[in-house]
Design a protein around this motif. Structure first.
Motif, PDB file in Angstrom:
ATOM      1  N   THR A  98       8.557  44.178  21.873  1.00  0.00           N
ATOM      2  CA  THR A  98       9.592  44.389  20.865  1.00  0.00           C
ATOM      3  C   THR A  98      10.942  44.451  21.553  1.00  0.00           C
ATOM      4  O   THR A  98      11.180  45.316  22.397  1.00  0.00           O
ATOM      5  N   LEU A  99      11.815  43.525  21.198  1.00  0.00           N
ATOM      6  CA  LEU A  99      13.136  43.408  21.815  1.00  0.00           C
ATOM      7  C   LEU A  99      14.205  43.785  20.794  1.00  0.00           C
ATOM      8  O   LEU A  99      14.105  43.420  19.622  1.00  0.00           O
ATOM      9  N   ALA A 100      15.213  44.503  21.252  1.00  0.00           N
ATOM     10  CA  ALA A 100      16.280  44.972  20.355  1.00  0.00           C
ATOM     11  C   ALA A 100      17.592  44.272  20.684  1.00  0.00           C
ATOM     12  O   ALA A 100      17.977  44.180  21.853  1.00  0.00           O
ATOM     13  N   PHE A 101      18.278  43.801  19.637  1.00  0.00           N
ATOM     14  CA  PHE A 101      19.520  43.060  19.814  1.00  0.00           C
ATOM     15  C   PHE A 101      20.604  43.604  18.891  1.00  0.00           C
ATOM     16  O   PHE A 101      20.301  44.102  17.794  1.00  0.00           O
ATOM     17  N   ARG A 102      21.847  43.450  19.330  1.00  0.00           N
ATOM     18  CA  ARG A 102      22.996  43.686  18.461  1.00  0.00           C
ATOM     19  C   ARG A 102      23.671  42.347  18.232  1.00  0.00           C
ATOM     20  O   ARG A 102      24.058  41.660  19.174  1.00  0.00           O
ATOM     21  N   LEU A 103      23.804  41.962  16.965  1.00  0.00           N
ATOM     22  CA  LEU A 103      24.403  40.682  16.619  1.00  0.00           C
ATOM     23  C   LEU A 103      25.914  40.791  16.564  1.00  0.00           C
ATOM     24  O   LEU A 103      26.468  41.886  16.503  1.00  0.00           O
ATOM     25  N   ALA A 104      26.567  39.643  16.569  1.00  0.00           N
ATOM     26  CA  ALA A 104      28.033  39.613  16.584  1.00  0.00           C
ATOM     27  C   ALA A 104      28.638  40.291  15.372  1.00  0.00           C
ATOM     28  O   ALA A 104      29.749  40.816  15.432  1.00  0.00           O
ATOM     29  N   ASP A 105      27.906  40.304  14.245  1.00  0.00           N
ATOM     30  CA  ASP A 105      28.431  40.950  13.033  1.00  0.00           C
ATOM     31  C   ASP A 105      28.149  42.452  12.994  1.00  0.00           C
ATOM     32  O   ASP A 105      28.412  43.117  11.998  1.00  0.00           O
ATOM     33  N   GLY A 106      27.577  42.986  14.095  1.00  0.00           N
ATOM     34  CA  GLY A 106      27.350  44.423  14.194  1.00  0.00           C
ATOM     35  C   GLY A 106      25.969  44.883  13.795  1.00  0.00           C
ATOM     36  O   GLY A 106      25.618  46.057  13.987  1.00  0.00           O
ATOM     37  N   ARG A 107      25.146  43.991  13.251  1.00  0.00           N
ATOM     38  CA  ARG A 107      23.788  44.380  12.863  1.00  0.00           C
ATOM     39  C   ARG A 107      22.909  44.560  14.096  1.00  0.00           C
ATOM     40  O   ARG A 107      23.024  43.814  15.059  1.00  0.00           O
ATOM     41  N   ASP A 108      22.020  45.538  14.028  1.00  0.00           N
ATOM     42  CA  ASP A 108      21.012  45.739  15.068  1.00  0.00           C
ATOM     43  C   ASP A 108      19.664  45.286  14.516  1.00  0.00           C
ATOM     44  O   ASP A 108      19.290  45.667  13.394  1.00  0.00           O
ATOM     45  N   ILE A 109      18.936  44.495  15.285  1.00  0.00           N
ATOM     46  CA  ILE A 109      17.659  43.950  14.822  1.00  0.00           C
ATOM     47  C   ILE A 109      16.606  44.079  15.904  1.00  0.00           C
ATOM     48  O   ILE A 109      16.918  44.264  17.089  1.00  0.00           O
ATOM     49  N   GLY A 131      24.499  37.133  19.820  1.00  0.00           N
ATOM     50  CA  GLY A 131      23.956  38.478  19.927  1.00  0.00           C
ATOM     51  C   GLY A 131      23.651  38.809  21.362  1.00  0.00           C
ATOM     52  O   GLY A 131      23.635  37.933  22.227  1.00  0.00           O
ATOM     53  N   LYS A 132      23.412  40.075  21.633  1.00  0.00           N
ATOM     54  CA  LYS A 132      23.046  40.497  22.980  1.00  0.00           C
ATOM     55  C   LYS A 132      22.027  41.624  22.893  1.00  0.00           C
ATOM     56  O   LYS A 132      21.956  42.348  21.891  1.00  0.00           O
ATOM     57  N   MET A 133      21.243  41.750  23.957  1.00  0.00           N
ATOM     58  CA  MET A 133      20.240  42.810  23.984  1.00  0.00           C
ATOM     59  C   MET A 133      20.934  44.166  24.050  1.00  0.00           C
ATOM     60  O   MET A 133      21.974  44.324  24.699  1.00  0.00           O
ATOM     61  N   LEU A 134      20.354  45.122  23.363  1.00  0.00           N
ATOM     62  CA  LEU A 134      20.910  46.473  23.364  1.00  0.00           C
ATOM     63  C   LEU A 134      20.689  47.153  24.705  1.00  0.00           C
ATOM     64  O   LEU A 134      19.679  46.923  25.376  1.00  0.00           O
ATOM     65  N   LEU A 142      18.302  54.347  18.635  1.00  0.00           N
ATOM     66  CA  LEU A 142      18.075  53.689  17.357  1.00  0.00           C
ATOM     67  C   LEU A 142      16.604  53.649  16.954  1.00  0.00           C
ATOM     68  O   LEU A 142      16.264  53.817  15.785  1.00  0.00           O
ATOM     69  N   THR A 143      15.736  53.407  17.929  1.00  0.00           N
ATOM     70  CA  THR A 143      14.306  53.291  17.596  1.00  0.00           C
ATOM     71  C   THR A 143      13.585  54.626  17.645  1.00  0.00           C
ATOM     72  O   THR A 143      12.569  54.809  16.981  1.00  0.00           O
ATOM     73  N   GLY A 144      14.099  55.550  18.461  1.00  0.00           N
ATOM     74  CA  GLY A 144      13.385  56.804  18.666  1.00  0.00           C
ATOM     75  C   GLY A 144      12.264  56.675  19.665  1.00  0.00           C
ATOM     76  O   GLY A 144      11.536  57.639  19.914  1.00  0.00           O
ATOM     77  N   PRO A 152       7.766  48.241  16.526  1.00  0.00           N
ATOM     78  CA  PRO A 152       8.446  48.165  15.224  1.00  0.00           C
ATOM     79  C   PRO A 152       7.946  49.194  14.215  1.00  0.00           C
ATOM     80  O   PRO A 152       8.210  49.069  13.025  1.00  0.00           O
ATOM     81  N   PHE A 153       7.238  50.219  14.677  1.00  0.00           N
ATOM     82  CA  PHE A 153       6.647  51.235  13.794  1.00  0.00           C
ATOM     83  C   PHE A 153       7.332  52.584  14.015  1.00  0.00           C
ATOM     84  O   PHE A 153       7.702  52.932  15.128  1.00  0.00           O
ATOM     85  N   GLY A 154       7.476  53.365  12.945  1.00  0.00           N
ATOM     86  CA  GLY A 154       7.977  54.731  13.068  1.00  0.00           C
ATOM     87  C   GLY A 154       9.367  54.810  13.659  1.00  0.00           C
ATOM     88  O   GLY A 154       9.650  55.679  14.486  1.00  0.00           O
ATOM     89  N   LEU A 155      10.263  53.936  13.224  1.00  0.00           N
ATOM     90  CA  LEU A 155      11.596  53.863  13.800  1.00  0.00           C
ATOM     91  C   LEU A 155      12.471  55.041  13.363  1.00  0.00           C
ATOM     92  O   LEU A 155      12.410  55.472  12.205  1.00  0.00           O
ATOM     93  N   ALA A 156      13.287  55.514  14.276  1.00  0.00           N
ATOM     94  CA  ALA A 156      14.210  56.608  13.937  1.00  0.00           C
ATOM     95  C   ALA A 156      15.295  56.130  12.986  1.00  0.00           C
ATOM     96  O   ALA A 156      15.768  56.885  12.146  1.00  0.00           O
ATOM     97  N   THR A 157      15.696  54.873  13.124  1.00  0.00           N
ATOM     98  CA  THR A 157      16.703  54.260  12.268  1.00  0.00           C
ATOM     99  C   THR A 157      16.117  52.986  11.675  1.00  0.00           C
ATOM    100  O   THR A 157      15.588  52.163  12.431  1.00  0.00           O
ATOM    101  N   PRO A 158      16.152  52.800  10.373  1.00  0.00           N
ATOM    102  CA  PRO A 158      15.624  51.559   9.801  1.00  0.00           C
ATOM    103  C   PRO A 158      16.326  50.347  10.405  1.00  0.00           C
ATOM    104  O   PRO A 158      17.562  50.304  10.454  1.00  0.00           O
ATOM    105  N   MET A 159      15.554  49.387  10.872  1.00  0.00           N
ATOM    106  CA  MET A 159      16.098  48.168  11.474  1.00  0.00           C
ATOM    107  C   MET A 159      15.306  46.974  10.965  1.00  0.00           C
ATOM    108  O   MET A 159      14.076  47.061  10.829  1.00  0.00           O
ATOM    109  N   PRO A 160      15.973  45.852  10.686  1.00  0.00           N
ATOM    110  CA  PRO A 160      15.238  44.654  10.284  1.00  0.00           C
ATOM    111  C   PRO A 160      14.311  44.199  11.408  1.00  0.00           C
ATOM    112  O   PRO A 160      14.715  44.177  12.576  1.00  0.00           O
ATOM    113  N   VAL A 161      13.100  43.848  11.045  1.00  0.00           N
ATOM    114  CA  VAL A 161      12.110  43.385  12.026  1.00  0.00           C
ATOM    115  C   VAL A 161      11.890  41.895  11.827  1.00  0.00           C
ATOM    116  O   VAL A 161      11.628  41.436  10.708  1.00  0.00           O
TER     117      VAL A 161
END
Length: 208
Positions: A98-109, A131-134, A142-144, A152-161
């Motif tokens: 599971t890889l986490a990214f921040r997109l140019a528009d500010g979204r974290d996925i 985008g770039k890796m967090l 963000l994930t906890g 992608p389970f039990g995330l501290a902050t809801p994030m699109p998967v």
């Protein structure tokens, strides 16, 4: 600064002065610690309680979704694809990373992919834009989940998967389960269902 180390390889009273992000005895990668207990000058420190909370959040997530999938705990770290594959006796591709990214528009996925593929930057840009890796501390916040145990389970902050097409080569996968010594065997279809994952194609095929 000297702090008490809570790594499982050490006694709880062990005094450790290292500023590394892994235990000098076991090589275990550490989770983000509790600054109230360990001191803000050491932002990364072993904290067994943190891993336990992360693991419980995954168990609670599965219970909420009615998923009957036992969490597998190993005596050794499974924080990398290679160590996880060896511990569970599967190919590296069957380890879901599971890889986490921040997109140019500010979204974290999150992007979940087979363990033996890499992000294809051209495909990624066509799908998501730039985008770039967090950074590791952002991933934990963000994930906890600790780095090496992110899922992608039990995330501290809801994030699109987003689920990469590389997962479709397998019937079931072994993603981490919220700690660096845990995993869960889950079908690809069920993982897509419970995470409400969106299918994408952003990775390169594995080398032959």
């Amino acid at each position: 600064a000297a702090v008490k180390c809570w790594d499982p390889c050490c006694a709880p009273s062990t005094i450790c002065t290292t500023t590394s992000t892994s235990c000098p005895r076991s090589g275990r990668l550490w989770s983000k610690g509790d600054s109230l207990s360990f001191g803000a000058n050491l932002p990364l420190i072993a904290h067994a309680g943190y891993d336990a909370m992360s693991l419980e959040s995954v168990r609670a997530f599965f219970a909420h979704h009615g998923v009957d999938a036992p969490i597998l705990i190993t005596p050794q770290t499974t924080a990398t694809v290679a160590t996880a594959a060896a511990a569970h006796g599967v190919s590296p591709g069957q380890i879901a990373k599971t890889l986490a990214f921040r997109l140019a528009d500010g979204r974290d996925i999150l992007v979940v992919a087979a363990g033996d593929v890499r992000i294809d930057h051209g495909k990624f840009k066509r799908t998501f834009g730039k985008g770039k890796m967090l950074a590791a501390d952002d991933v934990v916040r963000l994930t906890g989940h600790p780095v090496g145990g992110v899922c992608p389970f039990g995330l501290a902050t809801p994030m699109p998967v987003h689920l990469d097409a590389s997962l479709q080569a397998y019937t079931d996968m072994l993603p981490a389960a919220g700690s660096i010594d845990s995993a869960v065997r889950i079908s690809v279809s069920l993982m897509a269902e419970v995470t409400q994952g969106v299918w994408v194609d952003v990775c390169t095929p594995p080398l032959a």
